[in-house]
Design a protein around this motif. Structure first.
Motif, PDB file in Angstrom:
ATOM      1  N   PHE A 196       0.838  -1.199   0.000  1.00  0.00           N
ATOM      2  CA  PHE A 196       0.000   0.000   0.000  1.00  0.00           C
ATOM      3  C   PHE A 196       0.874   1.250   0.000  1.00  0.00           C
ATOM      4  N   SER A 197       0.226   2.384  -0.244  1.00  0.00           N
ATOM      5  CA  SER A 197       0.933   3.646   0.001  1.00  0.00           C
ATOM      6  C   SER A 197       0.915   3.854   1.517  1.00  0.00           C
ATOM      7  N   ILE A 198       2.016   4.317   2.028  1.00  0.00           N
ATOM      8  CA  ILE A 198       2.165   4.384   3.480  1.00  0.00           C
ATOM      9  C   ILE A 198       1.465   5.615   4.036  1.00  0.00           C
ATOM     10  N   ASN A 199       0.575   5.379   4.982  1.00  0.00           N
ATOM     11  CA  ASN A 199       0.014   6.431   5.818  1.00  0.00           C
ATOM     12  C   ASN A 199      -0.318   5.804   7.169  1.00  0.00           C
ATOM     13  N   GLY A 200      -0.518   6.626   8.166  1.00  0.00           N
ATOM     14  CA  GLY A 200      -0.703   6.140   9.528  1.00  0.00           C
ATOM     15  C   GLY A 200      -1.884   5.202   9.693  1.00  0.00           C
ATOM     16  N   THR A 201      -3.003   5.528   9.066  1.00  0.00           N
ATOM     17  CA  THR A 201      -4.188   4.688   9.196  1.00  0.00           C
ATOM     18  C   THR A 201      -3.945   3.310   8.609  1.00  0.00           C
ATOM     19  N   THR A 202      -3.313   3.237   7.466  1.00  0.00           N
ATOM     20  CA  THR A 202      -3.018   1.947   6.838  1.00  0.00           C
ATOM     21  C   THR A 202      -2.101   1.111   7.723  1.00  0.00           C
ATOM     22  N   ILE A 203      -1.079   1.732   8.270  1.00  0.00           N
ATOM     23  CA  ILE A 203      -0.148   1.008   9.133  1.00  0.00           C
ATOM     24  C   ILE A 203      -0.870   0.464  10.363  1.00  0.00           C
ATOM     25  N   ILE A 204      -1.744   1.248  10.948  1.00  0.00           N
ATOM     26  CA  ILE A 204      -2.469   0.792  12.129  1.00  0.00           C
ATOM     27  C   ILE A 204      -3.397  -0.367  11.788  1.00  0.00           C
ATOM     28  N   ILE A 205      -4.120  -0.276  10.684  1.00  0.00           N
ATOM     29  CA  ILE A 205      -5.005  -1.379  10.282  1.00  0.00           C
ATOM     30  C   ILE A 205      -4.193  -2.643  10.007  1.00  0.00           C
ATOM     31  N   VAL A 206      -3.077  -2.521   9.314  1.00  0.00           N
ATOM     32  CA  VAL A 206      -2.220  -3.681   9.037  1.00  0.00           C
ATOM     33  C   VAL A 206      -1.669  -4.252  10.338  1.00  0.00           C
ATOM     34  N   ALA A 207      -1.337  -3.399  11.302  1.00  0.00           N
ATOM     35  CA  ALA A 207      -0.857  -3.881  12.603  1.00  0.00           C
ATOM     36  C   ALA A 207      -1.938  -4.694  13.311  1.00  0.00           C
ATOM     37  N   TYR A 208      -3.176  -4.243  13.248  1.00  0.00           N
ATOM     38  CA  TYR A 208      -4.282  -5.005  13.843  1.00  0.00           C
ATOM     39  C   TYR A 208      -4.437  -6.361  13.155  1.00  0.00           C
ATOM     40  N   VAL A 209      -4.335  -6.378  11.839  1.00  0.00           N
ATOM     41  CA  VAL A 209      -4.450  -7.636  11.097  1.00  0.00           C
ATOM     42  C   VAL A 209      -3.297  -8.577  11.469  1.00  0.00           C
ATOM     43  N   CYS A 210      -2.092  -8.037  11.577  1.00  0.00           N
ATOM     44  CA  CYS A 210      -0.934  -8.858  11.974  1.00  0.00           C
ATOM     45  C   CYS A 210      -1.141  -9.453  13.353  1.00  0.00           C
ATOM     46  N   MET A 211      -1.611  -8.652  14.293  1.00  0.00           N
ATOM     47  CA  MET A 211      -1.859  -9.158  15.644  1.00  0.00           C
ATOM     48  C   MET A 211      -2.876 -10.286  15.615  1.00  0.00           C
ATOM     49  N   LEU A 212      -3.952 -10.092  14.880  1.00  0.00           N
ATOM     50  CA  LEU A 212      -4.992 -11.114  14.807  1.00  0.00           C
ATOM     51  C   LEU A 212      -4.452 -12.390  14.177  1.00  0.00           C
ATOM     52  N   PHE A 213      -3.728 -12.263  13.074  1.00  0.00           N
ATOM     53  CA  PHE A 213      -3.179 -13.425  12.376  1.00  0.00           C
ATOM     54  C   PHE A 213      -2.227 -14.210  13.283  1.00  0.00           C
ATOM     55  N   ILE A 214      -1.360 -13.521  13.982  1.00  0.00           N
ATOM     56  CA  ILE A 214      -0.391 -14.191  14.853  1.00  0.00           C
ATOM     57  C   ILE A 214      -1.106 -14.857  16.019  1.00  0.00           C
ATOM     58  N   PHE A 215      -2.108 -14.198  16.582  1.00  0.00           N
ATOM     59  CA  PHE A 215      -2.884 -14.812  17.661  1.00  0.00           C
ATOM     60  C   PHE A 215      -3.579 -16.076  17.166  1.00  0.00           C
ATOM     61  N   ILE A 216      -4.176 -16.006  15.985  1.00  0.00           N
ATOM     62  CA  ILE A 216      -4.879 -17.172  15.427  1.00  0.00           C
ATOM     63  C   ILE A 216      -3.921 -18.341  15.238  1.00  0.00           C
ATOM     64  N   LEU A 217      -2.707 -18.069  14.754  1.00  0.00           N
ATOM     65  CA  LEU A 217      -1.720 -19.143  14.600  1.00  0.00           C
ATOM     66  C   LEU A 217      -1.434 -19.824  15.935  1.00  0.00           C
ATOM     67  N   GLY A 218      -1.196 -19.028  16.964  1.00  0.00           N
ATOM     68  CA  GLY A 218      -0.935 -19.586  18.285  1.00  0.00           C
ATOM     69  C   GLY A 218      -2.146 -20.285  18.854  1.00  0.00           C
ATOM     70  N   PHE A 219      -3.313 -19.716  18.684  1.00  0.00           N
ATOM     71  CA  PHE A 219      -4.556 -20.291  19.212  1.00  0.00           C
ATOM     72  C   PHE A 219      -4.826 -21.653  18.573  1.00  0.00           C
ATOM     73  N   ARG A 220      -4.658 -21.728  17.268  1.00  0.00           N
ATOM     74  CA  ARG A 220      -4.902 -23.004  16.561  1.00  0.00           C
ATOM     75  C   ARG A 220      -3.890 -24.056  16.990  1.00  0.00           C
ATOM     76  N   ALA A 221      -2.627 -23.646  17.180  1.00  0.00           N
ATOM     77  CA  ALA A 221      -1.606 -24.585  17.649  1.00  0.00           C
ATOM     78  C   ALA A 221      -1.944 -25.081  19.046  1.00  0.00           C
ATOM     79  N   GLY A 222      -2.487 -24.229  19.883  1.00  0.00           N
ATOM     80  CA  GLY A 222      -2.878 -24.621  21.240  1.00  0.00           C
ATOM     81  C   GLY A 222      -4.065 -25.548  21.254  1.00  0.00           C
ATOM     82  N   LYS A 223      -4.929 -25.461  20.273  1.00  0.00           N
ATOM     83  CA  LYS A 223      -6.116 -26.319  20.184  1.00  0.00           C
ATOM     84  C   LYS A 223      -5.797 -27.711  19.681  1.00  0.00           C
ATOM     85  N   LYS A 224      -4.654 -27.888  19.004  1.00  0.00           N
ATOM     86  CA  LYS A 224      -4.317 -29.203  18.445  1.00  0.00           C
ATOM     87  C   LYS A 224      -3.728 -30.114  19.485  1.00  0.00           C
TER      88      LYS A 224
END
Length: 140
Positions: free
Chosen positions: A112-140
């Motif tokens: 994307f073109s870099i701006n603060g709002t985009t970075i914050i939204i991408v940071a939220y998506v990264c947090m969610l994705f990483i949590f999901i990876l750990g959560f799924r590993a914990g469920k197995k």
């Protein structure tokens, strides 16, 4: 009851780090902080996945502060104009994702073109994705 209090403290650590990093200006190299918090958030997802009996409740509990923070961000930065924005409320979602801002800025610059709002939204998506990876590993 005690495990829920401990859980809230553990999922609040990114926000606490963001607040302390911003107010005390803790000199921690962003890439090192990013590596630590990716591992930490993966571990939190894993622990909550292991301990939660109900998958949906565990997922919502582990992301409860994430959801609140995201809703505050949407409210303050997308639904409110600059004049009506409350700077104290608007700071909370930025504190919460500060630990993922480095990764989000690198990913944002690729897609994307870099701006603060985009970075914050991408940071939220990264947090969610990483949590999901750990959560799924914990469920197995």
């Amino acid at each position: 009851m005690m495990k829920y209090i401990l859980g809230i403290i553990l999922i609040a650590v990114p926000g606490i780090y963001g607040y302390l990093g911003n107010t005390l200006i803790i000199p921690l190299y962003p890439m090192i902080a990013q590596i630590f918090f990716v591992v930490y958030w993966l571990w939190i997802g894993y622990i909550i996945g292991r301990l939660s009996k109900n998958q949906l409740q565990g997922f919502l509990f582990g992301n409860s502060l994430w959801i609140i923070s995201l809703l505050l961000f949407i409210w303050q930065f997308m639904l409110t104009d600059n004049v009506d924005r409350n700077v104290h409320i608007a700071a909370i979602p930025q504190y919460y994702i500060l630990s993922f801002a480095w990764l989000a800025s690198k990913l944002s610059s690729i897609f994307f073109s870099i701006n603060g709002t985009t970075i914050i939204i991408v940071a939220y998506v990264c947090m969610l994705f990483i949590f999901i990876l750990g959560f799924r590993a914990g469920k197995k």
